[in-house]
Design a protein around this motif. Structure first.
Motif, short mmCIF file in Angstrom:
data_model
loop_
_atom_site.label_atom_id
_atom_site.label_comp_id
_atom_site.label_asym_id
_atom_site.label_seq_id
_atom_site.Cartn_x
_atom_site.Cartn_y
_atom_site.Cartn_z
N PHE A 1 45.13 36.49 33.29
CA PHE A 1 45.23 36.38 34.61
C PHE A 1 47.26 35.44 33.59
N LYS A 2 48.08 34.69 34.29
CA LYS A 2 48.99 34.29 34.69
C LYS A 2 48.59 33.02 34.79
N THR A 3 49.07 31.82 34.67
CA THR A 3 49.26 30.51 35.13
C THR A 3 51.36 30.41 34.89
N VAL A 4 50.92 30.05 36.72
CA VAL A 4 52.44 29.65 37.20
C VAL A 4 52.42 27.30 37.21
N ASN A 5 53.36 27.20 36.56
CA ASN A 5 53.48 25.31 37.04
C ASN A 5 51.85 25.00 36.82
N SER A 6 50.81 25.08 36.00
CA SER A 6 50.07 25.41 35.44
C SER A 6 48.46 25.09 36.92
N LYS A 7 48.75 26.36 37.92
CA LYS A 7 48.20 26.96 38.84
C LYS A 7 47.81 28.71 37.96
N PRO A 8 46.50 28.75 38.30
CA PRO A 8 46.80 30.13 37.88
C PRO A 8 47.19 31.28 39.14
N VAL A 9 47.14 32.38 38.30
CA VAL A 9 47.70 33.17 39.84
C VAL A 9 46.55 34.40 40.68
N PHE A 10 46.26 34.48 41.59
CA PHE A 10 45.27 35.38 41.65
C PHE A 10 43.83 34.95 41.10
N LEU A 11 43.36 33.95 40.92
CA LEU A 11 42.33 34.29 40.36
C LEU A 11 41.21 34.70 39.78
N ASP A 12 40.97 34.51 41.25
CA ASP A 12 39.38 35.02 41.72
C ASP A 12 39.12 36.31 41.80
N ASP A 13 40.80 36.47 42.23
CA ASP A 13 40.61 38.93 42.47
C ASP A 13 40.43 39.87 40.34
N HIS A 14 40.97 38.41 39.38
CA HIS A 14 40.69 38.83 38.17
C HIS A 14 39.30 38.30 37.57
N LEU A 15 38.70 37.29 38.95
CA LEU A 15 37.24 36.93 37.89
C LEU A 15 36.04 37.75 38.83
N ASP A 16 36.84 38.51 40.10
CA ASP A 16 35.83 39.50 40.41
C ASP A 16 35.93 40.81 39.74
N ARG A 17 36.75 41.18 38.96
CA ARG A 17 37.39 42.09 38.54
C ARG A 17 36.29 42.04 36.61
N PHE A 18 36.85 41.16 36.31
CA PHE A 18 35.82 40.80 34.88
C PHE A 18 34.78 41.14 35.08
N TYR A 19 33.71 39.98 36.18
CA TYR A 19 32.60 40.34 36.75
C TYR A 19 32.11 42.00 36.55
N TYR A 20 32.98 42.63 37.08
CA TYR A 20 32.29 44.46 37.54
C TYR A 20 33.15 44.83 36.66
N SER A 21 34.17 44.70 35.51
CA SER A 21 34.02 45.09 34.46
C SER A 21 32.22 45.14 33.25
N ALA A 22 32.41 43.78 33.39
CA ALA A 22 31.12 43.72 32.69
C ALA A 22 30.07 44.33 32.97
N ALA A 23 29.13 44.15 34.33
CA ALA A 23 28.45 45.16 34.98
C ALA A 23 28.40 46.43 34.30
N GLN A 24 29.46 46.74 34.73
CA GLN A 24 29.40 48.13 34.10
C GLN A 24 29.38 48.50 33.14
N MET A 25 29.55 47.67 31.92
CA MET A 25 29.47 47.98 30.27
C MET A 25 28.26 47.31 30.06
N HIS A 26 27.37 47.04 31.17
CA HIS A 26 26.19 46.13 30.70
C HIS A 26 26.18 45.35 29.52
N LEU A 27 26.98 44.31 30.15
CA LEU A 27 27.38 43.12 29.24
C LEU A 27 26.68 41.43 30.30
#
Lengths: 279, 279
Positions: free
Chosen positions: A37-63
């Motif tokens: 994800f990116k930060t603009v002016n020190s603010k993460p953009v769409f952070l929770d969307d990215h974390l949703d997908r990160f946890y989803y990817s991890a679970a799908q790959m048994h991590l």
């Protein structure tokens, strides 16, 4: 690269010399997932969307991530504080870990978080792009894995065809670019993107959710044949935002410049992204 | 693991703590190739076949080995001397290197050579194996890349089906196991293995070249349907040699034990491998 600290597993390290043992399953077998994800002016953009997908990817790959979302956010906040890079890209990688036999998953994955300053090039919003198509279906395409083997292997092919990126199709069914989703605008002004066998990008999701527009944006099966009649096309990603596609396989899309629907969506996305808040 | 020295790029290191920077393209994008051969009584087995394939894989993936074959052999000889592991597996890995932008190939790849003692389990020649099939075509299948994403992802699937490994097929056309080639013996005593869209293993090659036998061994398109009438089946690899397959998808192959053709080929391959010489 303009970076300084990285986080690996449980501590911060100087980025320049940060390393991972060669028995890690990413080095041995290309096994792992990530998000970015990116930060603009020190603010993460769409952070929770990215974390949703990160946890989803991890679970799908048994991590097992091994950190709650709030713990992970604390680490991200600390990393941003230490690095002080207001406009940046942050990548969270989770690998198969230090496997005993070099094949089976380790008990614990390795977590690597890096932050890099965005170059002005990455932030350019007026860039246009030429694509070349290639028949290829990504494996486990709904998961953001480390696999970019075919994508990087195709770099000479892309250059030979005077293009800047590749658009995958599966026997004619349009899919995605290696690091971006693909949209086209039909003669009836419908904005369409593939709905399956792709990685569902966060920028793509936010465009599909743009309810404040009178433009129809929808997931639908689209094909190579549809390119001939498309009035506009664009690709989307965290770094590229909405980038107009001016030609595909050497043929102009529409009149070969950015079109009005693409421009309007760019503006709507910019408004939406500007609502980003702190962690 | 019973290892001690590894070679990375231009020097030997203690294996236990040997590492690679996280900006390596294997960690970032799963990009790289490798080969793997064994030593028996300190003699590499089919070494030139493996080096042929290693240089082929590197060239196909646009990676410059940066060492001539004789230079590489000198390094292998020195590694074997330092480690003194008579019965071992040696893995030569070449990654996309330290990429400036985390995507495009670096100017120089990273070369990693490791040597590990073979466990008695890996040397067992009387083991039999059960397979479960799965519809999947490997990308760039003729190249020995680092990509084992689907293979490792399928480990729970394999266990759920009470199998020990997976046999890939592409819409019914039999292909290979993730780390082994697949052969079946027809009712007419023909020994067949897929001829395309697979990685061509060194053990497989040596079996196809067994001219001193009256058994027909050939590359031919084989399908899931052929399994029902197969009298025998086996898989082949550097570590597994010729390993009998006793059941696939829960159904016995032949009478569910090793058959006479498999036994005879095991003996012929053993004779051929015993002609291995020093580097």
């Amino acid at each position: 690269m303009n970076n300084n600290f990285v986080f690996i597993n449980d501590a911060f390290f100087q980025a320049e010399h940060s390393a991972i043992l060669i028995k890690d399953l990413s080095v041995q077998r290309g096994y792992g997932i990530f998000d970015f994800f990116k930060t603009v002016n020190s603010k993460p953009v769409f952070l929770d969307d990215h974390l949703d997908r990160f946890y989803y990817s991890a679970a799908q790959m048994h991590l097992q991530v091994g950190l709650s979302r709030s713990q992970l956010k604390e680490i991200l906040a600390e990393l941003m504080k230490r690095n002080n890079l207001p406009d940046s890209g942050i990548r969270i990688t989770l690998t198969g870990g230090y496997s005993e036999d070099g094949y089976n998953l380790a008990e614990k994955p390795n977590l690597i978080i890096t932050q890099n300053s965005f170059t002005s090039n990455q932030q350019a919003i007026n860039k246009e792009i030429k694509l070349v198509t290639y028949n290829y279906q990504r494996q486990l395409s709904h998961i953001k894995t480390l696999d970019y083997l075919t994508a990087i292997w195709l770099q000479p092919y892309i250059k030979e065809h005077a293009a800047e990126d590749v658009l995958y199709h599966n026997n004619g069914a349009l899919r995605e670019c290696p690091r971006a989703n693909f949209f086209l605008v039909t003669a009836a002004n419908e904005v369409l993107t593939a709905g399956e066998s792709i990685l569902k990008g966060i920028t793509r999701k936010n465009i599909l959710n743009l309810v404040q527009t009178d433009i129809l944006v929808a997931e639908r099966a689209i094909t190579l044949d549809d390119l001939a009649t498309a009035k506009e096309a664009f690709i989307t990603s965290t770094t590229k935002n909405i980038m107009p596609v001016t030609s595909i396989d050497g043929k102009n899309i529409g009149n070969g410049t950015i079109g009005p629907v693409t421009s309007k969506l760019q503006e709507l996305l910019r408004q939406k992204a500007s609502t980003a808040t702190g962690i």
